[in-house]
Scaffold this motif. Structure first.
Motif, PDB file in Angstrom:
ATOM      1  N   ASN A  43       0.720  -1.217  -0.111  1.00 45.36           N
ATOM      2  CA  ASN A  43      -0.094  -0.125  -0.247  1.00 45.36           C
ATOM      3  C   ASN A  43       0.738   1.111  -0.029  1.00 45.36           C
ATOM      4  O   ASN A  43       0.619   2.174  -0.645  1.00 45.36           O
ATOM      5  CB  ASN A  43      -0.764  -0.151   1.025  1.00 45.36           C
ATOM      6  N   SER A  44       1.852   1.339   0.848  1.00 49.27           N
ATOM      7  CA  SER A  44       2.618   2.499   0.813  1.00 49.27           C
ATOM      8  C   SER A  44       3.538   2.700  -0.716  1.00 49.27           C
ATOM      9  O   SER A  44       3.663   3.637  -0.695  1.00 49.27           O
ATOM     10  CB  SER A  44       3.854   2.580   2.160  1.00 49.27           C
ATOM     11  N   LEU A  45       3.798   1.373  -1.109  1.00 51.32           N
ATOM     12  CA  LEU A  45       4.656   1.902  -2.444  1.00 51.32           C
ATOM     13  C   LEU A  45       3.793   2.189  -3.335  1.00 51.32           C
ATOM     14  O   LEU A  45       4.055   2.970  -4.287  1.00 51.32           O
ATOM     15  CB  LEU A  45       5.230   0.216  -2.770  1.00 51.32           C
ATOM     16  N   THR A  46       2.424   1.717  -3.520  1.00 51.84           N
ATOM     17  CA  THR A  46       1.306   1.991  -4.289  1.00 51.84           C
ATOM     18  C   THR A  46       1.374   3.430  -4.102  1.00 51.84           C
ATOM     19  O   THR A  46       1.282   4.523  -5.154  1.00 51.84           O
ATOM     20  CB  THR A  46       0.072   1.508  -4.189  1.00 51.84           C
ATOM     21  N   GLN A  47       1.353   4.240  -3.048  1.00 52.00           N
ATOM     22  CA  GLN A  47       1.143   5.788  -3.090  1.00 52.00           C
ATOM     23  C   GLN A  47       2.129   6.565  -3.391  1.00 52.00           C
ATOM     24  O   GLN A  47       2.085   7.460  -3.927  1.00 52.00           O
ATOM     25  CB  GLN A  47       0.990   5.956  -1.335  1.00 52.00           C
ATOM     26  N   VAL A  48       3.506   5.690  -3.179  1.00 53.37           N
ATOM     27  CA  VAL A  48       4.533   6.651  -3.743  1.00 53.37           C
ATOM     28  C   VAL A  48       4.455   6.552  -5.181  1.00 53.37           C
ATOM     29  O   VAL A  48       4.759   7.581  -5.986  1.00 53.37           O
ATOM     30  CB  VAL A  48       5.970   5.771  -3.228  1.00 53.37           C
ATOM     31  N   ILE A  49       4.306   5.433  -5.838  1.00 55.28           N
ATOM     32  CA  ILE A  49       4.290   5.383  -7.403  1.00 55.28           C
ATOM     33  C   ILE A  49       3.053   6.253  -7.831  1.00 55.28           C
ATOM     34  O   ILE A  49       3.281   6.972  -9.079  1.00 55.28           O
ATOM     35  CB  ILE A  49       4.207   3.992  -7.643  1.00 55.28           C
ATOM     36  N   ASN A  50       1.756   6.124  -7.262  1.00 59.18           N
ATOM     37  CA  ASN A  50       0.812   6.990  -7.859  1.00 59.18           C
ATOM     38  C   ASN A  50       1.119   8.547  -7.530  1.00 59.18           C
ATOM     39  O   ASN A  50       0.784   9.172  -8.555  1.00 59.18           O
ATOM     40  CB  ASN A  50      -0.548   6.699  -6.918  1.00 59.18           C
ATOM     41  N   GLY A  51       1.708   8.764  -6.648  1.00 54.71           N
ATOM     42  CA  GLY A  51       2.237  10.393  -6.460  1.00 54.71           C
ATOM     43  C   GLY A  51       2.994  10.493  -7.479  1.00 54.71           C
ATOM     44  O   GLY A  51       3.231  11.939  -8.053  1.00 54.71           O
ATOM     45  N   ILE A  52       4.108   9.791  -8.019  1.00 51.37           N
ATOM     46  CA  ILE A  52       5.078  10.112  -9.320  1.00 51.37           C
ATOM     47  C   ILE A  52       4.183  10.272 -10.231  1.00 51.37           C
ATOM     48  O   ILE A  52       4.532  11.149 -11.150  1.00 51.37           O
ATOM     49  CB  ILE A  52       6.079   8.952  -9.339  1.00 51.37           C
ATOM     50  N   TYR A  53       3.319   9.625 -10.714  1.00 50.09           N
ATOM     51  CA  TYR A  53       2.620   9.571 -11.828  1.00 50.09           C
ATOM     52  C   TYR A  53       1.702  11.096 -11.882  1.00 50.09           C
ATOM     53  O   TYR A  53       1.727  11.599 -12.841  1.00 50.09           O
ATOM     54  CB  TYR A  53       1.613   8.322 -11.937  1.00 50.09           C
ATOM     55  N   LYS A  54       1.187  11.114 -10.748  1.00 45.22           N
ATOM     56  CA  LYS A  54       0.579  12.475 -10.656  1.00 45.22           C
ATOM     57  C   LYS A  54       1.321  13.527 -10.779  1.00 45.22           C
ATOM     58  O   LYS A  54       0.866  14.808 -11.589  1.00 45.22           O
ATOM     59  CB  LYS A  54      -0.140  12.421  -9.234  1.00 45.22           C
ATOM     60  N   ASN A  55       2.322  13.564 -10.086  1.00 41.98           N
ATOM     61  CA  ASN A  55       3.409  15.004 -10.157  1.00 41.98           C
ATOM     62  C   ASN A  55       3.753  15.014 -11.211  1.00 41.98           C
ATOM     63  O   ASN A  55       4.153  16.370 -11.653  1.00 41.98           O
ATOM     64  CB  ASN A  55       4.194  14.682  -8.999  1.00 41.98           C
ATOM     65  N   GLY A  60       2.265  14.477 -14.201  1.00 42.37           N
ATOM     66  CA  GLY A  60       1.251  14.951 -15.016  1.00 42.37           C
ATOM     67  C   GLY A  60       0.634  13.750 -15.805  1.00 42.37           C
ATOM     68  O   GLY A  60       0.017  14.212 -16.969  1.00 42.37           O
ATOM     69  N   PHE A  61       0.705  12.662 -15.613  1.00 41.99           N
ATOM     70  CA  PHE A  61       0.034  11.422 -16.285  1.00 41.99           C
ATOM     71  C   PHE A  61      -1.397  11.251 -15.469  1.00 41.99           C
ATOM     72  O   PHE A  61      -1.334  10.294 -14.543  1.00 41.99           O
ATOM     73  CB  PHE A  61       1.102  10.290 -16.072  1.00 41.99           C
ATOM     74  N   ASP A  62      -2.106  11.873 -16.055  1.00 37.89           N
ATOM     75  CA  ASP A  62      -3.718  11.626 -15.483  1.00 37.89           C
ATOM     76  C   ASP A  62      -3.964  10.112 -15.808  1.00 37.89           C
ATOM     77  O   ASP A  62      -3.879   9.945 -16.929  1.00 37.89           O
ATOM     78  CB  ASP A  62      -4.721  12.362 -15.954  1.00 37.89           C
ATOM     79  N   GLY A  63      -4.783   9.390 -15.024  1.00 35.23           N
ATOM     80  CA  GLY A  63      -5.201   8.180 -15.239  1.00 35.23           C
ATOM     81  C   GLY A  63      -4.258   6.914 -15.248  1.00 35.23           C
ATOM     82  O   GLY A  63      -4.579   5.634 -15.339  1.00 35.23           O
ATOM     83  N   CYS A  64      -2.964   7.393 -14.537  1.00 33.64           N
ATOM     84  CA  CYS A  64      -2.074   6.352 -14.371  1.00 33.64           C
ATOM     85  C   CYS A  64      -2.185   5.901 -12.997  1.00 33.64           C
ATOM     86  O   CYS A  64      -2.426   6.676 -12.090  1.00 33.64           O
ATOM     87  CB  CYS A  64      -0.633   6.924 -14.807  1.00 33.64           C
ATOM     88  N   SER A  65      -1.648   4.723 -12.737  1.00 35.24           N
ATOM     89  CA  SER A  65      -1.313   4.121 -11.157  1.00 35.24           C
ATOM     90  C   SER A  65      -0.394   3.114 -11.093  1.00 35.24           C
ATOM     91  O   SER A  65      -0.027   2.987 -11.980  1.00 35.24           O
ATOM     92  CB  SER A  65      -2.829   3.605 -10.927  1.00 35.24           C
ATOM     93  N   SER A  66      -0.436   2.777  -9.938  1.00 36.86           N
ATOM     94  CA  SER A  66       0.747   1.599  -9.841  1.00 36.86           C
ATOM     95  C   SER A  66       0.685   0.562 -10.711  1.00 36.86           C
ATOM     96  O   SER A  66       1.574  -0.441 -10.874  1.00 36.86           O
ATOM     97  CB  SER A  66       0.919   1.115  -8.455  1.00 36.86           C
ATOM     98  N   HIS A  67      -0.504   0.223 -11.277  1.00 31.34           N
ATOM     99  CA  HIS A  67      -1.055  -0.960 -12.410  1.00 31.34           C
ATOM    100  C   HIS A  67      -0.528  -0.513 -13.786  1.00 31.34           C
ATOM    101  O   HIS A  67      -0.763  -1.450 -14.787  1.00 31.34           O
ATOM    102  CB  HIS A  67      -2.352  -1.263 -12.239  1.00 31.34           C
ATOM    103  N   SER A  68      -0.421   0.689 -14.039  1.00 31.59           N
ATOM    104  CA  SER A  68       0.019   1.116 -15.628  1.00 31.59           C
ATOM    105  C   SER A  68       1.159   0.547 -15.973  1.00 31.59           C
ATOM    106  O   SER A  68       1.234   0.020 -17.333  1.00 31.59           O
ATOM    107  CB  SER A  68       0.266   2.670 -15.364  1.00 31.59           C
ATOM    108  N   GLY A  69       2.130   0.334 -15.260  1.00 35.67           N
ATOM    109  CA  GLY A  69       3.383  -0.488 -15.765  1.00 35.67           C
ATOM    110  C   GLY A  69       3.062  -1.916 -16.257  1.00 35.67           C
ATOM    111  O   GLY A  69       3.530  -2.313 -17.362  1.00 35.67           O
TER     112      GLY A  69
END
Length: 189
Positions: free
Chosen positions: A118-130, A132-141
């Protein structure tokens, strides 16, 4: 039905990696993202990976990672194959890590021994968001990994094995149909 995570094309992935060079833990973040994009690993698997899973006793990065049932989804062990690019990325990352114990998490966090899924998901989701990749998440890769293989003509059966899926229908749901692929398909006729 929830919307599926957006996949990135090669140009977008490079843009993401360029953004990551400006983040605090750039080598770590790059290695984490690329394990999802180049090896198709789930973020929970990345969080559960230990140094000894990727580093052989002779100090080289392994060509494959053996994940135990406890490290994967579905309580089934699986093998993750690492291409040469991913092996090189992990080698570069490991030069930045102080290995005290080979059983330590590959990606230690600041406050604890390692990240939870869960904490790693939050880190990765934050990177995508920051970035500028809307709609991306830890599952995008992971979705992008399978989509890229499909676009290169890899069979669903091979993709199933690489993803660690038991059912072909699960693998097929991961594959994104990008407009360029559809255009190329009609040009084959």
């Amino acid at each position: 039905m929830t919307k599926q995570a957006k996949t990135l094309n090669e140009r977008e992935l490079q843009r993401l990696l360029d953004f990551v060079t400006k983040t605090k833990n750039q080598k770590r973040n790059r290695a984490i993202l690329l394990l999802t994009h180049l090896a198709g690993m789930r973020i929970g698997e990345v969080a559960a990976t230990r140094v000894c899973d990727v580093l052989a006793s002779d100090g080289t990065v392994r060509k494959e990672v053996q994940l135990s049932a406890a490290q994967t989804k579905g309580d089934k062990s699986r093998t993750v194959l690492l291409n040469e690019r991913m092996q090189a990325e992990l080698g570069a990352y490991l030069l930045t890590v102080r290995v005290r114990d080979p059983k330590q998490p590959l990606f230690p966090s600041q406050r604890s021994a390692g990240f939870s899924a869960n904490s790693l998901t939050q880190v990765i989701n934050g990177i995508y968001k920051n970035a500028g990749f809307d709609g991306c998440s830890s599952h995008s890769g992971r979705r992008g990994f399978l989509t890229n293989l499909a676009e290169k003509g890899v069979s669903v059966r091979v993709m199933m094995a690489l993803a660690g899926h038991q059912n072909m229908s699960t693998t097929q749901r991961y594959i994104d149909l990008r407009p360029g692929v559809l255009r190329n398909a009609v040009e084959l006729v």
